[in-house]
Design an enzyme around this catalytic site. Structure first.
Site, PDB file in Angstrom:
ATOM      1  N   LYS A  17      -6.380  11.396  -2.593  1.00 16.42           N
ATOM      2  CA  LYS A  17      -6.729  10.203  -3.355  1.00 16.42           C
ATOM      3  C   LYS A  17      -7.296  10.617  -4.705  1.00 16.42           C
ATOM      4  O   LYS A  17      -8.325  11.271  -4.775  1.00 16.42           O
ATOM      5  CB  LYS A  17      -7.729   9.342  -2.592  1.00 16.42           C
ATOM      6  CG  LYS A  17      -7.663   7.890  -3.033  1.00 16.42           C
ATOM      7  CD  LYS A  17      -8.314   6.953  -2.049  1.00 16.42           C
ATOM      8  CE  LYS A  17      -7.838   5.528  -2.292  1.00 16.42           C
ATOM      9  NZ  LYS A  17      -8.504   4.552  -1.469  1.00 16.42           N
ATOM     10  N   TRP A  28      -3.423   6.669  -4.292  1.00 15.47           N
ATOM     11  CA  TRP A  28      -2.910   7.639  -3.331  1.00 15.47           C
ATOM     12  C   TRP A  28      -1.817   8.550  -3.869  1.00 15.47           C
ATOM     13  O   TRP A  28      -0.974   8.136  -4.651  1.00 15.47           O
ATOM     14  CB  TRP A  28      -2.300   6.909  -2.132  1.00 15.47           C
ATOM     15  CG  TRP A  28      -3.271   6.160  -1.313  1.00 15.47           C
ATOM     16  CD1 TRP A  28      -3.321   4.802  -1.148  1.00 15.47           C
ATOM     17  CD2 TRP A  28      -4.326   6.692  -0.519  1.00 15.47           C
ATOM     18  NE1 TRP A  28      -4.350   4.485  -0.304  1.00 15.47           N
ATOM     19  CE2 TRP A  28      -4.978   5.616   0.092  1.00 15.47           C
ATOM     20  CE3 TRP A  28      -4.791   7.992  -0.265  1.00 15.47           C
ATOM     21  CZ2 TRP A  28      -6.071   5.782   0.941  1.00 15.47           C
ATOM     22  CZ3 TRP A  28      -5.876   8.159   0.579  1.00 15.47           C
ATOM     23  CH2 TRP A  28      -6.496   7.063   1.163  1.00 15.47           C
ATOM     24  N   GLU A  68      -4.964  -3.118   4.037  1.00 10.37           N
ATOM     25  CA  GLU A  68      -4.613  -3.851   5.267  1.00 10.37           C
ATOM     26  C   GLU A  68      -5.764  -4.696   5.798  1.00 10.37           C
ATOM     27  O   GLU A  68      -5.617  -5.422   6.769  1.00 10.37           O
ATOM     28  CB  GLU A  68      -4.185  -2.843   6.356  1.00 10.37           C
ATOM     29  CG  GLU A  68      -2.825  -2.194   6.111  1.00 10.37           C
ATOM     30  CD  GLU A  68      -2.914  -0.897   5.328  1.00 10.37           C
ATOM     31  OE1 GLU A  68      -3.873  -0.735   4.543  1.00 10.37           O
ATOM     32  OE2 GLU A  68      -2.016  -0.051   5.498  1.00 10.37           O
ATOM     33  N   THR A  88       0.849  -1.184   0.000  1.00 11.27           N
ATOM     34  CA  THR A  88       0.000   0.000   0.000  1.00 11.27           C
ATOM     35  C   THR A  88       0.883   1.232   0.000  1.00 11.27           C
ATOM     36  O   THR A  88       1.882   1.291   0.715  1.00 11.27           O
ATOM     37  CB  THR A  88      -0.947   0.037   1.211  1.00 11.27           C
ATOM     38  OG1 THR A  88      -1.603   1.311   1.211  1.00 11.27           O
ATOM     39  CG2 THR A  88      -0.241  -0.149   2.539  1.00 11.27           C
TER      40      THR A  88
HETATM   41  P1  AMP Z   1      -6.499   1.477   0.034  1.00 13.13           P
HETATM   42  O1  AMP Z   1      -5.731   0.775   1.086  1.00 13.13           O
HETATM   43  O2  AMP Z   1      -5.636   2.080  -1.021  1.00 13.13           O
HETATM   44  O3  AMP Z   1      -7.579   0.620  -0.527  1.00 13.13           O
HETATM   45  O4  AMP Z   1      -7.214   2.734   0.702  1.00 13.13           O
HETATM   46  C1  AMP Z   1      -8.000   2.627   1.854  1.00 13.13           C
HETATM   47  C2  AMP Z   1      -8.547   3.976   2.210  1.00 13.13           C
HETATM   48  O5  AMP Z   1      -9.405   4.461   1.161  1.00 13.13           O
HETATM   49  C3  AMP Z   1      -9.417   4.018   3.441  1.00 13.13           C
HETATM   50  O6  AMP Z   1      -8.659   4.070   4.617  1.00 13.13           O
HETATM   51  C4  AMP Z   1     -10.231   5.282   3.188  1.00 13.13           C
HETATM   52  O7  AMP Z   1      -9.486   6.458   3.483  1.00 13.13           O
HETATM   53  C5  AMP Z   1     -10.462   5.247   1.695  1.00 13.13           C
HETATM   54  N1  AMP Z   1     -11.738   4.572   1.374  1.00 13.13           N
HETATM   55  C6  AMP Z   1     -11.902   3.291   0.966  1.00 13.13           C
HETATM   56  N2  AMP Z   1     -13.198   3.018   0.751  1.00 13.13           N
HETATM   57  C7  AMP Z   1     -13.897   4.137   1.025  1.00 13.13           C
HETATM   58  C8  AMP Z   1     -15.286   4.481   1.012  1.00 13.13           C
HETATM   59  N3  AMP Z   1     -16.237   3.616   0.641  1.00 13.13           N
HETATM   60  N4  AMP Z   1     -15.633   5.734   1.393  1.00 13.13           N
HETATM   61  C9  AMP Z   1     -14.686   6.629   1.771  1.00 13.13           C
HETATM   62  N5  AMP Z   1     -13.365   6.371   1.805  1.00 13.13           N
HETATM   63  C10 AMP Z   1     -12.961   5.144   1.431  1.00 13.13           C
END
Ligand code: AMP
Length: 544
Positions: free
Chosen positions: A440, A445, A329, A185
């Site tokens: 994002k 990211w 994670e 990540t």
């Molecule tokens: P990743 O590990 O790259 O999948 O990113 C995870 C992060 O994306 C989470 O901690 C949130 O900050 C954001 N995120 C994922 N799903 C959502 C959602 N349905 N609504 C708002 N933020 C989200």
């Protein structure tokens, strides 16, 4: 007193064996890099996975070896998921959108032994190859007729590897806690960190989502993961879909609105999963065509919050929307916004209000919110705090990274998500903000701190802050707010040239806003909250 039941390891190989036997008619349909549509089914995939696993062993792959993939969503990538983990090796999916620096870091950190690559991404590897281990084996995921001319040393051809092998294999039995998958990540600052999934966590996660996301799962349905296989196990679909008898429809490289519409329409896709940016494109095409794709009834949105207008547009067409919130994670799904049956007949506005939340936790994930001192806050829909999670598909640390592992969990073993949220008395999660300093864009990211550090190394910049500005397509785009050190005001292009070494192109800021001072917090940090307020009327260059 102990129960008296058998204990069999939860292994990924059992999922495919089961699907091939129980759901022989379910299809796996892929839009290929070769440009055509390829159709297969679980029994055929099982046989090819046997061939692939035998090929990996013939090339010396052993339990625990990391085998990387750099590929789109397609049947060959699915085969890699099963063949690699089936023999006890670790399927390391690489995100092709990472910067060169990050990709070099993770291939070396993971100590990948073999890398499987789609033809599209061969140029990326050619450019970085000198930074990779000299004994890395390259396999190009196509047949002999489509093999590109490549500078990659001794590149092997995927279909030839398979053709040399028998499909017969007896899947080895091993401890269910054996590592199965690795996904880095970049959702924090500094180097990417590896989430190392196990057979047990992936099998449990597949079961967890198939019972909780009931809107999608039902034998005979067709699901389209637009969410990439290189991004957190495509949210678990490669495991949960075969387990539940769903057909998998893979879009390959074509993820624009018109291509998705065409594929969904011709295949009659029931459910599609992906980030909001993807749905913007599809909705534009739906508008242009004046109708939705045939059979389309369910959409799962995650990665970022879906705008209310998007949820309304889908729902007005009788396409049920559910947020899925989660993280790399967490394997990744933590919550889902399936509408409770008690709200089925609620007024439209109330249903949309519910769908704007991140929904309920899935079975097997616990949630808590805490204040700055780590004290647990009430689940009353009012209190807002940092969100922590616990469960069998949540990381207990990071792969070969003691420093990050030490910071991952609180004293009671809960994982800190870096999201700021409230939880209602009914257990409904609403993400309010991000504690992690990140932007994002299109579901991927950008570290604001990394952007700031790179920008600050330019002599014309005295101080700066990178913030995400709302964008209708990308969700957020980075802009740099800067104080000049002297009279020079470098252009955006000059700044890009200065910073490009450390970033992928899409990570570079869209604009520079020159200011005399930046708002500060009491602790002397730039107050991004106040900065965003000051720039409330700002419009990104491509939207002017
Ligand atoms: P990743 O590990 O790259 O999948 O990113 C995870 C992060 O994306 C989470 O901690 C949130 O900050 C954001 N995120 C994922 N799903 C959502 C959602 N349905 N609504 C708002 N933020 C989200």
């Amino acid at each position: 007193m102990q129960g008296m039941m058998m204990q069999r390891p939860l292994l990924i190989s059992d999922i495919l064996t089961y699907a091939a036997e129980a759901f022989p008619k379910a299809e796996v349909v892929s839009a290929r890099t070769e440009g055509d549509i390829h159709r297969t089914n679980y029994p055929e995939i099982r046989d090819r996975v046997g061939q692939l696993a035998n090929a990996l062993r013939a090339h010396g792959v052993q339990m625990g070896d990391r085998i990387a993939t750099l590929a789109w969503n397609g049947y060959r990538h699915l085969e890699l998921y099963y063949a690699i983990s089936g023999i006890g090796a670790v399927c390391h999916t690489i995100n092709p959108r990472l910067s060169a620096e990050q990709m070099i870091y993770i291939v070396n950190h993971a100590e990948d032994k073999v890398i499987f690559v789609d033809t599209t991404f061969v140029p990326i590897l050619e450019a970085l190859q000198s930074h990779f281990p000299a004994d890395l084996t390259y396999v190009i995921m196509t047949d002999r007729a489509h093999m590109p001319d490549t500078k990659l040393p001794n590149a092997l051809c995927y279909e030839e590897l398979l053709a040399e092998q028998s499909s017969e294999i007896e899947w080895p039995l091993f401890d269910e806690n054996t590592a199965a998958g690795l996904c880095y990540t970049s959702g924090t600052t500094g180097n990417p960190k590896g989430a190392l999934y196990s057979h047990r966590s992936n099998v449990l996660h597949a079961m967890m989502i198939s019972v909780t996301l009931s809107s999608t799962f039902g034998e005979g349905r067709k699901v389209l993961p637009v969410v990439p296989l290189f991004h957190v196990n495509a949210w678990g679909l490669p495991y949960a879909a075969p387990m539940s008898g769903l057909s998998l429809i893979f879009p390959g490289p074509a993820m624009d609105g018109p291509s998705l519409f065409k594929l969904m329409d011709s295949e009659e896709v029931y459910s599609a999963w992906g980030v909001p940016t993807i749905w913007m494109g599809l909705l534009a095409e739906i508008k242009a065509q004046g109708r939705k794709p045939k059979g389309f009834e369910d959409v799962v949105v995650g990665g970022s919050a879906a705008p209310r207008s998007m949820i309304e547009t889908f729902e007005e067409m009788d396409i049920s929307v559910g947020h899925a919130w989660g993280m790399t994670e967490m394997s990744p799904v933590g919550t889902h916004g399936t509408l409770p049956s008690t709200m089925k007949d609620a007024p439209f506005k109330e249903r949309i209000d519910f769908k704007q939340t991140q929904g309920r936790r899935v079975f097997g994930v616990e949630l808590k919110i805490v204040d700055d001192e780590g004290k647990t806050l009430p689940k009353d829909g009012e209190a807002v705090g940092e969100l922590f999670v616990r469960g069998n598909a949540v990381v207990s640390g990071y792969f070969n990274n003691e420093e990050a592992t030490a910071k991952a969990l609180d004293a009671d073993g809960w994982f800190g998500t870096g999201d700021v949220a409230s939880i209602s008395a009914e257990g409904i999660l609403t993400i309010q903000d991000r504690a992690k300093d990140l932007i994002k864009s299109g579901g991927e990211w950008i570290s604001s701190i990394d952007v700031e550090n790179a920008a600050m190394s330019h002599p014309a910049i005295a101080n700066c802050a990178a913030i995400g500005m709302p964008h209708p397509k990308w969700d957020e785009r980075p802009v740099l707010v800067a104080i000049a050190a002297g009279d020079a005001r470098p252009s955006v292009e000059e700044m890009h040239a200065h910073m490009s070494e450390h970033f992928a192109k899409w990570q570079l800021p869209d604009d520079i806003i020159w200011v005399e001072e930046l708002p500060m917090t009491a602790t002397g940090k730039v107050s991004k909250l106040n900065l965003r307020k000051q720039l409330a009327d700002y419009v990104l260059p491509d939207l002017r």
